[in-house]
Design a protein around this motif. Structure first.
Motif, PDB file in Angstrom:
ATOM      1  N   TYR A 115       0.817  -1.211   0.000  1.00  0.00           N
ATOM      2  CA  TYR A 115       0.000   0.000   0.000  1.00  0.00           C
ATOM      3  C   TYR A 115       0.849   1.259   0.000  1.00  0.00           C
ATOM      4  O   TYR A 115       1.830   1.348   0.735  1.00  0.00           O
ATOM      5  N   LEU A 116       0.418   2.226  -0.790  1.00  0.00           N
ATOM      6  CA  LEU A 116       0.959   3.576  -0.704  1.00  0.00           C
ATOM      7  C   LEU A 116      -0.174   4.442  -0.175  1.00  0.00           C
ATOM      8  O   LEU A 116      -1.268   4.460  -0.746  1.00  0.00           O
ATOM      9  N   VAL A 117       0.078   5.151   0.922  1.00  0.00           N
ATOM     10  CA  VAL A 117      -0.948   5.980   1.561  1.00  0.00           C
ATOM     11  C   VAL A 117      -0.649   7.443   1.274  1.00  0.00           C
ATOM     12  O   VAL A 117       0.479   7.906   1.464  1.00  0.00           O
ATOM     13  N   THR A 118      -1.689   8.155   0.850  1.00  0.00           N
ATOM     14  CA  THR A 118      -1.553   9.566   0.509  1.00  0.00           C
ATOM     15  C   THR A 118      -2.836  10.310   0.850  1.00  0.00           C
ATOM     16  O   THR A 118      -3.913   9.714   0.848  1.00  0.00           O
ATOM     17  N   ALA A 119      -2.702  11.582   1.145  1.00  0.00           N
ATOM     18  CA  ALA A 119      -3.902  12.392   1.390  1.00  0.00           C
ATOM     19  C   ALA A 119      -4.697  12.542   0.097  1.00  0.00           C
ATOM     20  O   ALA A 119      -5.920  12.639   0.115  1.00  0.00           O
ATOM     21  N   ASP A 120      -3.987  12.528  -1.036  1.00  0.00           N
ATOM     22  CA  ASP A 120      -4.624  12.705  -2.346  1.00  0.00           C
ATOM     23  C   ASP A 120      -4.332  11.492  -3.230  1.00  0.00           C
ATOM     24  O   ASP A 120      -3.237  11.365  -3.762  1.00  0.00           O
ATOM     25  N   PRO A 121      -5.313  10.587  -3.403  1.00  0.00           N
ATOM     26  CA  PRO A 121      -5.068   9.387  -4.202  1.00  0.00           C
ATOM     27  C   PRO A 121      -4.774   9.678  -5.676  1.00  0.00           C
ATOM     28  O   PRO A 121      -4.259   8.824  -6.384  1.00  0.00           O
ATOM     29  N   ASP A 122      -5.066  10.895  -6.133  1.00  0.00           N
ATOM     30  CA  ASP A 122      -4.751  11.285  -7.506  1.00  0.00           C
ATOM     31  C   ASP A 122      -3.398  11.975  -7.597  1.00  0.00           C
ATOM     32  O   ASP A 122      -3.069  12.576  -8.623  1.00  0.00           O
ATOM     33  N   SER A 123      -2.635  11.885  -6.530  1.00  0.00           N
ATOM     34  CA  SER A 123      -1.328  12.535  -6.450  1.00  0.00           C
ATOM     35  C   SER A 123      -0.457  12.155  -7.651  1.00  0.00           C
ATOM     36  O   SER A 123      -0.496  11.024  -8.138  1.00  0.00           O
ATOM     37  N   GLN A 124       0.325  13.116  -8.083  1.00  0.00           N
ATOM     38  CA  GLN A 124       1.283  12.875  -9.163  1.00  0.00           C
ATOM     39  C   GLN A 124       2.713  12.882  -8.621  1.00  0.00           C
ATOM     40  O   GLN A 124       3.675  13.109  -9.362  1.00  0.00           O
ATOM     41  N   SER A 125       2.857  12.622  -7.315  1.00  0.00           N
ATOM     42  CA  SER A 125       4.188  12.564  -6.719  1.00  0.00           C
ATOM     43  C   SER A 125       4.986  11.434  -7.366  1.00  0.00           C
ATOM     44  O   SER A 125       4.424  10.529  -7.989  1.00  0.00           O
ATOM     45  N   GLY A 126       6.293  11.495  -7.202  1.00  0.00           N
ATOM     46  CA  GLY A 126       7.149  10.447  -7.753  1.00  0.00           C
ATOM     47  C   GLY A 126       6.776   9.073  -7.209  1.00  0.00           C
ATOM     48  O   GLY A 126       6.723   8.086  -7.953  1.00  0.00           O
ATOM     49  N   LYS A 127       6.488   9.006  -5.907  1.00  0.00           N
ATOM     50  CA  LYS A 127       6.105   7.731  -5.298  1.00  0.00           C
ATOM     51  C   LYS A 127       4.784   7.225  -5.880  1.00  0.00           C
ATOM     52  O   LYS A 127       4.634   6.034  -6.152  1.00  0.00           O
ATOM     53  N   ALA A 128       3.834   8.127  -6.069  1.00  0.00           N
ATOM     54  CA  ALA A 128       2.530   7.714  -6.604  1.00  0.00           C
ATOM     55  C   ALA A 128       2.677   7.216  -8.043  1.00  0.00           C
ATOM     56  O   ALA A 128       2.069   6.206  -8.416  1.00  0.00           O
ATOM     57  N   LYS A 129       3.463   7.902  -8.831  1.00  0.00           N
ATOM     58  CA  LYS A 129       3.682   7.465 -10.217  1.00  0.00           C
ATOM     59  C   LYS A 129       4.346   6.094 -10.251  1.00  0.00           C
ATOM     60  O   LYS A 129       3.964   5.222 -11.033  1.00  0.00           O
ATOM     61  N   GLN A 130       5.324   5.914  -9.383  1.00  0.00           N
ATOM     62  CA  GLN A 130       6.020   4.628  -9.333  1.00  0.00           C
ATOM     63  C   GLN A 130       5.069   3.529  -8.852  1.00  0.00           C
ATOM     64  O   GLN A 130       5.062   2.417  -9.387  1.00  0.00           O
ATOM     65  N   ALA A 131       4.239   3.837  -7.866  1.00  0.00           N
ATOM     66  CA  ALA A 131       3.276   2.853  -7.352  1.00  0.00           C
ATOM     67  C   ALA A 131       2.313   2.429  -8.455  1.00  0.00           C
ATOM     68  O   ALA A 131       2.006   1.243  -8.606  1.00  0.00           O
ATOM     69  N   ARG A 132       1.828   3.388  -9.240  1.00  0.00           N
ATOM     70  CA  ARG A 132       0.923   3.049 -10.350  1.00  0.00           C
ATOM     71  C   ARG A 132       1.637   2.155 -11.375  1.00  0.00           C
ATOM     72  O   ARG A 132       1.053   1.201 -11.870  1.00  0.00           O
ATOM     73  N   ALA A 133       2.886   2.466 -11.654  1.00  0.00           N
ATOM     74  CA  ALA A 133       3.643   1.666 -12.618  1.00  0.00           C
ATOM     75  C   ALA A 133       3.810   0.227 -12.134  1.00  0.00           C
ATOM     76  O   ALA A 133       3.793  -0.711 -12.935  1.00  0.00           O
ATOM     77  N   PHE A 191      -7.197   4.352   4.664  1.00  0.00           N
ATOM     78  CA  PHE A 191      -6.177   3.615   5.410  1.00  0.00           C
ATOM     79  C   PHE A 191      -6.516   3.575   6.895  1.00  0.00           C
ATOM     80  O   PHE A 191      -6.491   2.519   7.524  1.00  0.00           O
ATOM     81  N   TRP A 192      -6.869   4.736   7.464  1.00  0.00           N
ATOM     82  CA  TRP A 192      -7.213   4.767   8.891  1.00  0.00           C
ATOM     83  C   TRP A 192      -8.430   3.906   9.154  1.00  0.00           C
ATOM     84  O   TRP A 192      -8.490   3.189  10.147  1.00  0.00           O
ATOM     85  N   SER A 193      -9.388   3.960   8.269  1.00  0.00           N
ATOM     86  CA  SER A 193     -10.591   3.155   8.423  1.00  0.00           C
ATOM     87  C   SER A 193     -10.260   1.665   8.383  1.00  0.00           C
ATOM     88  O   SER A 193     -10.778   0.877   9.174  1.00  0.00           O
ATOM     89  N   MET A 194      -9.391   1.267   7.460  1.00  0.00           N
ATOM     90  CA  MET A 194      -9.000  -0.140   7.362  1.00  0.00           C
ATOM     91  C   MET A 194      -8.341  -0.609   8.658  1.00  0.00           C
ATOM     92  O   MET A 194      -8.511  -1.760   9.054  1.00  0.00           O
ATOM     93  N   MET A 195      -7.593   0.284   9.299  1.00  0.00           N
ATOM     94  CA  MET A 195      -6.914  -0.097  10.532  1.00  0.00           C
ATOM     95  C   MET A 195      -7.852   0.006  11.734  1.00  0.00           C
ATOM     96  O   MET A 195      -7.492  -0.432  12.821  1.00  0.00           O
ATOM     97  N   GLY A 196      -9.011   0.598  11.548  1.00  0.00           N
ATOM     98  CA  GLY A 196      -9.919   0.787  12.660  1.00  0.00           C
ATOM     99  C   GLY A 196      -9.498   1.931  13.559  1.00  0.00           C
ATOM    100  O   GLY A 196      -9.879   1.998  14.717  1.00  0.00           O
ATOM    101  N   VAL A 197      -8.706   2.860  13.009  1.00  0.00           N
ATOM    102  CA  VAL A 197      -8.243   4.021  13.756  1.00  0.00           C
ATOM    103  C   VAL A 197      -9.205   5.169  13.497  1.00  0.00           C
ATOM    104  O   VAL A 197      -9.449   5.528  12.351  1.00  0.00           O
TER     105      VAL A 197
END
Length: 160
Positions: free
Chosen positions: A122-140, A151-157
């Motif tokens: 998982y890559l966690v971001t405030a903006d799932p449409d992020s164009q950050s380097g990490k987000a681009k790499q994660a999509r690739a 993410f917080w919801s999945m953890m029950g936080v």
């Protein structure tokens, strides 16, 4: 506002159905999500029967496997996570820092990574449409990108 009862009921049902659809988007309906949905159902005056029907329709609205879990965080044990960008969530009025987010993830049995790789879950971001380097790499790599709130919801936080 001059709305008749039928219009109000229809608006409430559409709103509830949209919330349920949103809750099912990640394929998991956690205890926390269920609590929130039940609270909204009650506030909107949605009957138990209509609510159950909406839950079933929400579950079926996607072709992916959907499951209700009591504690989704146990399914995260051993999974790897990386964070990108500034986090926007708050707990008890305090901003959630990246270090605190990492420690919460580790407390839930997750492995926190500093960078994206093909093995990342998982890559966690405030903006799932992020164009950050990490987000681009994660999509690739086909890594699942999660909105911070999901993410917080999945953890029950519970966050503010």
């Amino acid at each position: 506002m001059g709305l008749n009862e039928a219009t109000v009921i229809a608006a409430h049902q559409r709103y509830m159905a949209d919330l349920i659809r949103q809750a099912w988007m990640d394929g998991v309906l956690t205890d926390l999500e269920q609590e929130d949905l039940v609270a909204v159902r009650s506030l909107l005056g949605i009957s138990d029967q209509d609510y159950e029907r909406m839950l079933a329709l929400g579950r079926e609205s996607s072709g992916s496997e959907k499951r209700i879990v009591g504690n989704a965080s146990s399914q995260l044990t051993g999974r790897s996570v990386c964070f990108t960008g500034a986090l926007v969530g708050t707990m008890k009025g305090q901003s959630i820092t990246r270090n605190y987010a990492a420690s919460l993830a580790e407390e839930h049995g997750m492995v926190v990574k500093a960078s994206v790789s093909q093995n990342l879950d998982y890559l966690v971001t405030a903006d799932p449409d992020s164009q950050s380097g990490k987000a681009k790499q994660a999509r690739a790599y086909g890594v699942t990108i999660l909105a911070e709130s999901v993410f917080w919801s999945m953890m029950g936080v519970r966050v503010d």
